[in-house]
Design an enzyme around this catalytic site. Structure first.
Site, PDB file in Angstrom:
ATOM      1  N   THR A  34       0.833  -1.195   0.000  1.00 55.50           N
ATOM      2  CA  THR A  34       0.000   0.000   0.000  1.00 55.50           C
ATOM      3  C   THR A  34       0.869   1.248   0.000  1.00 55.50           C
ATOM      4  O   THR A  34       2.099   1.153   0.042  1.00 55.50           O
ATOM      5  CB  THR A  34      -0.879   0.003   1.270  1.00 55.50           C
ATOM      6  OG1 THR A  34      -1.867   0.973   1.123  1.00 55.50           O
ATOM      7  CG2 THR A  34      -0.071   0.334   2.497  1.00 55.50           C
ATOM      8  N   THR A  35       0.259   2.418  -0.026  1.00 53.42           N
ATOM      9  CA  THR A  35       0.979   3.659   0.288  1.00 53.42           C
ATOM     10  C   THR A  35       0.094   4.526   1.162  1.00 53.42           C
ATOM     11  O   THR A  35      -1.053   4.795   0.816  1.00 53.42           O
ATOM     12  CB  THR A  35       1.324   4.477  -0.977  1.00 53.42           C
ATOM     13  OG1 THR A  35       2.082   3.652  -1.849  1.00 53.42           O
ATOM     14  CG2 THR A  35       2.142   5.708  -0.629  1.00 53.42           C
TER      15      THR A  35
END
Lengths: 258, 279
Positions: A34-35
Site C-alpha cells: 500500500t501507500t
C-alpha cells in the site's frame, strides 16, 4: 480490571487473544502492500492513503479504506496485513470509548499512543511469523498541547514522532524522496500549505507512488475512485468528499491540462 | 429466622421501607425524545447522575453513588465486550436491561442477608429511526418497564405516576425543539421534585396514608401550574446545577452522546428560570 478502564485487559480476561503467531504456508501471499502518508499543513495534519489491496501480484480489492477514524480526533492509517490492522483499529476504537465512558474523561494523547504501541508489541510474534505485520501511521489532535501530531511505528512497536511528514507501505520509498525535496526546496514548506494545496500535494504524491509501485492503486476516473484523504484539526477529523478530490485532481493533477 | 416464608416476606417488606426512605431526598431523572434525538435531565449537586453507556445508550440514575457506579461499570463492561465481539448494533438497551441489570438488581434485593443496591436506573436508547427510540426504567427490586417517547424515575411510584401524568398532558413531544424539550423536562422534573417534597413533609403525620396523593396548590387534578413549577426549578437551580445530556441523531461519528456545556444550557433554559427572580 474494569476499574482501571482498560478495555484490552478486560478482553484478555474474557479469553480474547490478539495476534496469533501463525506461520505463513509456503507459497501463500498475504495481502500487505500500500501507500499511506501523513503531513502537517497549516491547520493541522492531513492523512491520505490509496485504496488498493494486493496479495502477491493479485489485486484483491480497489476500494479499501486504509485511513480509519478511531475517534473524533484521531486517525490510524494502516499498511500491512489488513486482517490484523482492522482488528487493531477495532480494539483501539473500543478501548478509547471504554476509557472515556468509565473514567469520565478523554484518554490523553500519550495514552492513545501507548495503546497503539502496546497492540503492536502484542503482535510481534504474528508479525515475525509473516502473517500479521502492520506498520501504521497514527495521527491525532493533542488537546493538551493544542497541536496535531503524527507518529509512525516499526513492526515491533517502536514509536517515532514525525516532525513534518511520515510515510508507510510499499509505495513509500518513492514519495519519501519527493516529500523531502518539496518540503526543503519547494515554493513553500508543507507546514504552511493551506488545506486545498495540501490536498493537491497528497493527490500528486499518491499518483506518483502508483506510477512506480504496482501494489499502490492510483486514481481511477472511470470508476470514480479517489484516495481517502482526511484532515485533523482542533475541530476533529474531517473527510474530503470524492467530488472535491475529483475537482482538484482534474484541475491540478492530470497532465496535459491547458 | 428468615427460613419461615412469612418472615421472609416481612424482611422483604422491611427492605422496601428502608429503600423507599433512601430515595426520598434524591433528585428525579427525566428523559424525553425531541426533534433531533433524546434528552436526559436532572438537577443535582455532587456526583453526576447522567452517563454515557454506549454509542446510542445513555443512563440516568438515582440512589447511592457507589451502587450506581457498580451497576454502571457492569453495564459498560457488558456493552463494550458485546459491541466488540458481535457488533455495536447488537448492543441494545433491552438486552442490557433484561440480561444485565434486572437479574443483578433483583438478586441483590432478595438476598436479605446482603445489602441491596440503592439504585433506580433509567436507560435511554436512540433508535436508528425516531419510532425506535426506547426508554427503560428499573426499580430497586428489579422490576423494569419499557416506554416510548419519555420516561422518568422518582422516589416512589406515586411520584412517578404524577410525572407520567404531566408528560401525558403534554403530548406531541417528539416534534419539539431542544429548548421546548428542556422546558418540558424541567417542568416534569419539578412535578416529581415537588411531589417528593410534599410526601416527605406529610410522612411525619400519623394520618398520612401510604401512597396517597400529595397535595399542592394548582389546578383541579392537583397538578401545580406552570409558574409554580418554574418557580420551584428557579429556587433549586440557585443551589444545584441542571445536568442535561443528549443523544443526537445527527451527531458526528458513531457515539451520539453529548453532555450540554453549562453555557449552552444557560442559553436554552426558559427565561423564567435563567433570569434572576423579580422581587
Amino acid at each position: 480490571m474494569g476499574m482501571q478502564g482498560d478495555f484490552f485487559q478486560l478482553l484478555k480476561e474474557q479469553g480474547y487473544q490478539f495476534g496469533n503467531p501463525v506461520a505463513a504456508a509456503a507459497g501463500m501471499d498475504v495481502p500487505n502492500a500500500t501507500t499511506i502518508l501523513a503531513l502537517k499543513y497549516r491547520d493541522g495534519v492531513l492523512v491520505a492513503g490509496d485504496r488498493r489491496a494486493t496479495a502477491g501480484n493479485m489485486v484483491m480489492y480497489d476500494r479499501t479504506d486504509k485511513v480509519l477514524e478511531i475517534d473524533r480526533h484521531s486517525v490510524m492509517a494502516i499498511a500491512g496485513v489488513p486482517a490484523t490492522a482492522y482488528e487493531m483499529v477495532r480494539v483501539l476504537e473500543h478501548s478509547f470509548k471504554y476509557y472515556r465512558r468509565t473514567q469520565l474523561q478523554e484518554l490523553s494523547f500519550e495514552g492513545k499512543l501507548r495503546a497503539v504501541s502496546k497492540l503492536l508489541k502484542e503482535n510481534v510474534p504474528a508479525a515475525l511469523a509473516g502473517t500479521g505485520a502492520v506498520v501504521p501511521v497514527f495521527a491525532g489532535y493533542d488537546h493538551g498541547q493544542e497541536t496535531a501530531k503524527i507518529y509512525f511505528y516499526d513492526i515491533l512497536g517502536a514509536e517515532f514522532e514525525a516532525v513534518e511528514y511520515a510515510v508507510s507501505g510499499s509505495g513509500s520509498p518513492t514519495i519519501r524522496g519527493i516529500l523531502h525535496y518539496v518540503n526543503t526546496w519547494g515554493p513553500q514548506p508543507l507546514a504552511s500549505l493551506p488545506e486545498e494545496q495540501a490536498t493537491i500535494q497528497a493527490l500528486r504524491l499518491l499518483t506518483s507512488a502508483a506510477e512506480f509501485d504496482s501494489a499502490t492503486g492510483g486514481v481511477n476516473r472511470e470508476l470514480n475512485l479517489y484516495p481517502v484523504v482526511k484532515l485533523i484539526t482542533s475541530a476533529g477529523v474531517q473527510t474530503i468528499a470524492d467530488a472535491d478530490l475529483k475537482r482538484l485532481y482534474e484541475r491540478e493533477v492530470v497532465r496535459g491540462r491547458e | 429466622m428468615y427460613e419461615e416464608p412469612y418472615r421472609w416476606i416481612e424482611a422483604v417488606g422491611n427492605r422496601r421501607q428502608y429503600l423507599d426512605e433512601q430515595f426520598s431526598k434524591g433528585s428525579p431523572v427525566v428523559a424525553l425524545a425531541y426533534a433531533d434525538g433524546i434528552l436526559l435531565l436532572t438537577v443535582s449537586r455532587g456526583t453526576p447522575k447522567l452517563y454515557e453507556v454506549y454509542d446510542r445508550i445513555a443512563l440516568g440514575g438515582m440512589g447511592h453513588p457507589a451502587d450506581l457506579e457498580k451497576l454502571r461499570f457492569s453495564l459498560l463492561e457488558m456493552a463494550h465486550v458485546e459491541g466488540f465481539n458481535r457488533s455495536p448494533s447488537d448492543v441494545t438497551g433491552a438486552r442490557l436491561m433484561k440480561y444485565g441489570l434486572a437479574p443483578t438488581i433483583k438478586q441483590a434485593f432478595e438476598e436479605i442477608y446482603k445489602a441491596p443496591f440503592i439504585a433506580k436506573i433509567l436507560l435511554a436508547e436512540l433508535g436508528v429511526k425516531p419510532e425506535r427510540d426506547l426508554f427503560l426504567t428499573i426499580n430497586y427490586d428489579g422490576n423494569f418497564e419499557e416506554s416510548r417517547g419519555w420516561a422518568s424515575i422518582g422516589a416512589t411510584s406515586a411520584v412517578q405516576i404524577r410525572m407520567r401524568r404531566y408528560f401525558e398532558s403534554h403530548s406531541a413531544l417528539a416534534q419539539t425543539s431542544l429548548a421546548q424539550a428542556i422546558d418540558t423536562a424541567l417542568c416534569a422534573w419539578a412535578v416529581g421534585s415537588l411531589a417528593q417534597a410534599a410526601s416527605e413533609a406529610s410522612a411525619g403525620e400519623p394520618s398520612a396514608e401510604q401512597g396517597s396523593e400529595p397535595r399542592t396548590e394548582g389546578d383541579a387534578s392537583g397538578m401545580p401550574d406552570k409558574a409554580a413549577l418554574l418557580a420551584h426549578v428557579r429556587q433549586t437551580v440557585a443551589e444545584k446545577p441542571v445536568e442535561c445530556v443528549l443523544l443526537e441523531r445527527r451527531g458526528p461519528g458513531s457515539a451520539k452522546y453529548r453532555a450540554l456545556r453549562s453555557d449552552e444550557l444557560g442559553a436554552l433554559l426558559p427565561p423564567a428560570v435563567s433570569a434572576p427572580p423579580t422581587s
